[in-house]
Design a protein around this motif. Structure first.
Motif, PDB file in Angstrom:
ATOM      1  N   VAL A  95       4.066  76.364  12.806  1.00 27.67           N
ATOM      2  CA  VAL A  95       4.622  75.009  12.770  1.00 27.67           C
ATOM      3  C   VAL A  95       4.654  74.579  11.314  1.00 27.67           C
ATOM      4  N   GLN A  96       5.831  74.252  10.841  1.00 28.89           N
ATOM      5  CA  GLN A  96       5.998  73.759   9.476  1.00 28.89           C
ATOM      6  C   GLN A  96       5.758  72.256   9.476  1.00 28.89           C
ATOM      7  N   ILE A  97       4.971  71.798   8.514  1.00 25.59           N
ATOM      8  CA  ILE A  97       4.644  70.379   8.382  1.00 25.59           C
ATOM      9  C   ILE A  97       5.273  69.876   7.090  1.00 25.59           C
ATOM     10  N   ASP A  98       6.230  68.955   7.221  1.00 24.41           N
ATOM     11  CA  ASP A  98       6.867  68.345   6.053  1.00 24.41           C
ATOM     12  C   ASP A  98       6.321  66.935   5.893  1.00 24.41           C
ATOM     13  N   LEU A  99       5.792  66.656   4.724  1.00 22.56           N
ATOM     14  CA  LEU A  99       5.306  65.316   4.410  1.00 22.56           C
ATOM     15  C   LEU A  99       6.368  64.643   3.555  1.00 22.56           C
ATOM     16  N   GLY A 100       6.906  63.547   4.048  1.00 21.78           N
ATOM     17  CA  GLY A 100       7.989  62.881   3.338  1.00 21.78           C
ATOM     18  C   GLY A 100       7.717  61.414   3.134  1.00 21.78           C
ATOM     19  N   PHE A 101       8.219  60.903   2.023  1.00 24.37           N
ATOM     20  CA  PHE A 101       8.089  59.486   1.720  1.00 24.37           C
ATOM     21  C   PHE A 101       9.300  58.773   2.301  1.00 24.37           C
ATOM     22  N   ALA A 102       9.054  57.904   3.269  1.00 24.33           N
ATOM     23  CA  ALA A 102      10.147  57.174   3.908  1.00 24.33           C
ATOM     24  C   ALA A 102      10.366  55.828   3.240  1.00 24.33           C
ATOM     25  N   GLY A 103       9.421  55.359   2.454  1.00 22.49           N
ATOM     26  CA  GLY A 103       9.593  54.083   1.757  1.00 22.49           C
ATOM     27  C   GLY A 103       9.488  52.906   2.694  1.00 22.49           C
ATOM     28  N   ASP A 104       9.596  51.741   2.114  1.00 24.04           N
ATOM     29  CA  ASP A 104       9.548  50.520   2.906  1.00 24.04           C
ATOM     30  C   ASP A 104      10.924  50.236   3.451  1.00 24.04           C
ATOM     31  N   ARG A 105      10.989  49.892   4.696  1.00 16.33           N
ATOM     32  CA  ARG A 105      12.249  49.534   5.319  1.00 16.33           C
ATOM     33  C   ARG A 105      12.493  48.058   5.094  1.00 16.33           C
ATOM     34  N   GLN A 106      13.661  47.756   4.595  1.00 13.46           N
ATOM     35  CA  GLN A 106      14.014  46.365   4.390  1.00 13.46           C
ATOM     36  C   GLN A 106      14.744  45.854   5.616  1.00 13.46           C
ATOM     37  N   ALA A 107      14.519  44.616   5.933  1.00 14.93           N
ATOM     38  CA  ALA A 107      15.255  43.998   7.023  1.00 14.93           C
ATOM     39  C   ALA A 107      16.679  43.731   6.556  1.00 14.93           C
ATOM     40  N   VAL A 108      17.584  43.600   7.494  1.00 13.43           N
ATOM     41  CA  VAL A 108      18.984  43.347   7.154  1.00 13.43           C
ATOM     42  C   VAL A 108      19.099  42.067   6.339  1.00 13.43           C
ATOM     43  N   ALA A 109      18.334  41.054   6.697  1.00 13.53           N
ATOM     44  CA  ALA A 109      18.415  39.777   5.989  1.00 13.53           C
ATOM     45  C   ALA A 109      17.968  39.911   4.537  1.00 13.53           C
ATOM     46  N   ASP A 110      17.046  40.841   4.259  1.00 12.86           N
ATOM     47  CA  ASP A 110      16.580  41.026   2.887  1.00 12.86           C
ATOM     48  C   ASP A 110      17.642  41.689   2.014  1.00 12.86           C
ATOM     49  N   ARG A 111      18.529  42.501   2.625  1.00  8.55           N
ATOM     50  CA  ARG A 111      19.543  43.203   1.853  1.00  8.55           C
ATOM     51  C   ARG A 111      20.780  42.347   1.610  1.00  8.55           C
ATOM     52  N   GLN A 112      20.938  41.261   2.348  1.00  8.17           N
ATOM     53  CA  GLN A 112      22.118  40.422   2.182  1.00  8.17           C
ATOM     54  C   GLN A 112      21.945  39.505   0.985  1.00  8.17           C
ATOM     55  N   ALA A 113      23.060  39.133   0.403  1.00  2.00           N
ATOM     56  CA  ALA A 113      23.020  38.241  -0.757  1.00  2.00           C
ATOM     57  C   ALA A 113      22.485  36.877  -0.313  1.00  2.00           C
ATOM     58  N   PRO A 114      21.642  36.274  -1.129  1.00  2.00           N
ATOM     59  CA  PRO A 114      21.103  34.970  -0.743  1.00  2.00           C
ATOM     60  C   PRO A 114      22.193  33.903  -0.786  1.00  2.00           C
ATOM     61  N   VAL A 115      22.037  32.953   0.097  1.00  2.00           N
ATOM     62  CA  VAL A 115      22.964  31.826   0.144  1.00  2.00           C
ATOM     63  C   VAL A 115      22.490  30.814  -0.888  1.00  2.00           C
ATOM     64  N   ALA A 116      23.431  30.261  -1.622  1.00  2.00           N
ATOM     65  CA  ALA A 116      23.070  29.301  -2.669  1.00  2.00           C
ATOM     66  C   ALA A 116      22.424  28.062  -2.030  1.00  2.00           C
ATOM     67  N   ALA A 117      21.320  27.664  -2.577  1.00  2.00           N
ATOM     68  CA  ALA A 117      20.616  26.475  -2.055  1.00  2.00           C
ATOM     69  C   ALA A 117      21.319  25.226  -2.581  1.00  2.00           C
ATOM     70  N   PRO A 118      21.385  24.177  -1.769  1.00  2.00           N
ATOM     71  CA  PRO A 118      22.017  22.957  -2.231  1.00  2.00           C
ATOM     72  C   PRO A 118      21.222  22.319  -3.358  1.00  2.00           C
ATOM     73  N   VAL A 119      21.910  21.743  -4.295  1.00  2.00           N
ATOM     74  CA  VAL A 119      21.284  21.079  -5.427  1.00  2.00           C
ATOM     75  C   VAL A 119      20.883  19.686  -4.973  1.00  2.00           C
ATOM     76  N   HIS A 120      19.591  19.380  -5.101  1.00  2.00           N
ATOM     77  CA  HIS A 120      19.113  18.072  -4.667  1.00  2.00           C
ATOM     78  C   HIS A 120      19.512  17.029  -5.688  1.00  2.00           C
ATOM     79  N   GLY A 121      19.959  15.932  -5.221  1.00  2.00           N
ATOM     80  CA  GLY A 121      20.339  14.840  -6.105  1.00  2.00           C
ATOM     81  C   GLY A 121      21.809  14.845  -6.448  1.00  2.00           C
ATOM     82  N   ALA A 122      22.511  15.967  -6.144  1.00  2.00           N
ATOM     83  CA  ALA A 122      23.941  16.024  -6.488  1.00  2.00           C
ATOM     84  C   ALA A 122      24.778  15.199  -5.513  1.00  2.00           C
ATOM     85  N   ASP A 123      24.269  15.024  -4.277  1.00  2.00           N
ATOM     86  CA  ASP A 123      25.041  14.275  -3.274  1.00  2.00           C
ATOM     87  C   ASP A 123      24.834  12.765  -3.442  1.00  2.00           C
TER      88      ASP A 123
END
Length: 182
Positions: A153-181
């Motif tokens: 039996v061959q045993i391969d040890l591999g680094f899978a890394g941290d899995r990012q959630a889909v929301a983490d990979r998406q571009a952030p939405v610009a936050a509204p500027v307080h006081g501009a309204d």
């Protein structure tokens, strides 16, 4: 005048529609052939994985083997303690995945006559020993298709890394500027 399903529409012969369809299919086929010649296969695979939010294949860092299985047997051979220690040290990091590939060198399972079943049984025997001895967690284990060439039996040890959630990979939405309204 009512047209039936098989009547030709006025103004265009049926063969012309068929010829146009075949021509477009032929052009599309040649475009596909030309485009697929310069494809970076790894980039394409990574793009497909990202599109379907699939885990990346672990990058193999180290490799070990449990050999010495008796012919036609999936019983764990003696003297595998060093292999357990080797896997335990590497798998202490939860980001490490352990892939097991059972193998045969032409021997077969005595009950079924199948080399693939014997190779899979050997991989399961090693997996059971690794989990029972606390060397790995069950979620760190993966199985590869059976192989031929060695009784082990061959045993391969591999680094899978941290899995990012889909929301983490998406571009952030610009936050509204307080006081501009105001």
């Amino acid at each position: 005048m009512k047209l039936s399903r098989f009547d030709v529409a006025p103004g265009r012969p049926l063969w012309l529609t068929t010829l146009a369809d075949l021509s477009l299919l032929l052009v599309g086929f040649f475009v596909f052939l030309q485009a697929s010649q310069m494809v970076d296969r790894q980039a394409l695979a990574a793009g497909i994985r990202a599109g379907f939010d699939a885990d990346a294949a672990p990058m193999t860092l180290d490799r070990g083997i449990v050999d010495g299985f008796a012919t036609g047997s999936a019983a764990m051979p003696a003297g595998y303690g060093r292999t357990l220690d080797f896997v335990r040290a590497a798998a202490a990091d939860p980001r490490v995945k352990v892939t097991l590939t059972g193998g045969t060198d032409g021997d077969v399972d005595p009950l079924t006559g199948s080399a693939a079943i014997l190779a899979s049984d050997r991989a399961r025997t090693v997996a059971t020993a690794l989990v029972a001895d606390g060397a790995v967690q069950p979620d760190q284990l993966a199985f590869a298709p059976p192989a031929t060439g060695s009784r082990g039996v061959q045993i391969d040890l591999g680094f899978a890394g941290d899995r990012q959630a889909v929301a983490d990979r998406q571009a952030p939405v610009a936050a509204p500027v307080h006081g501009a309204d105001q």
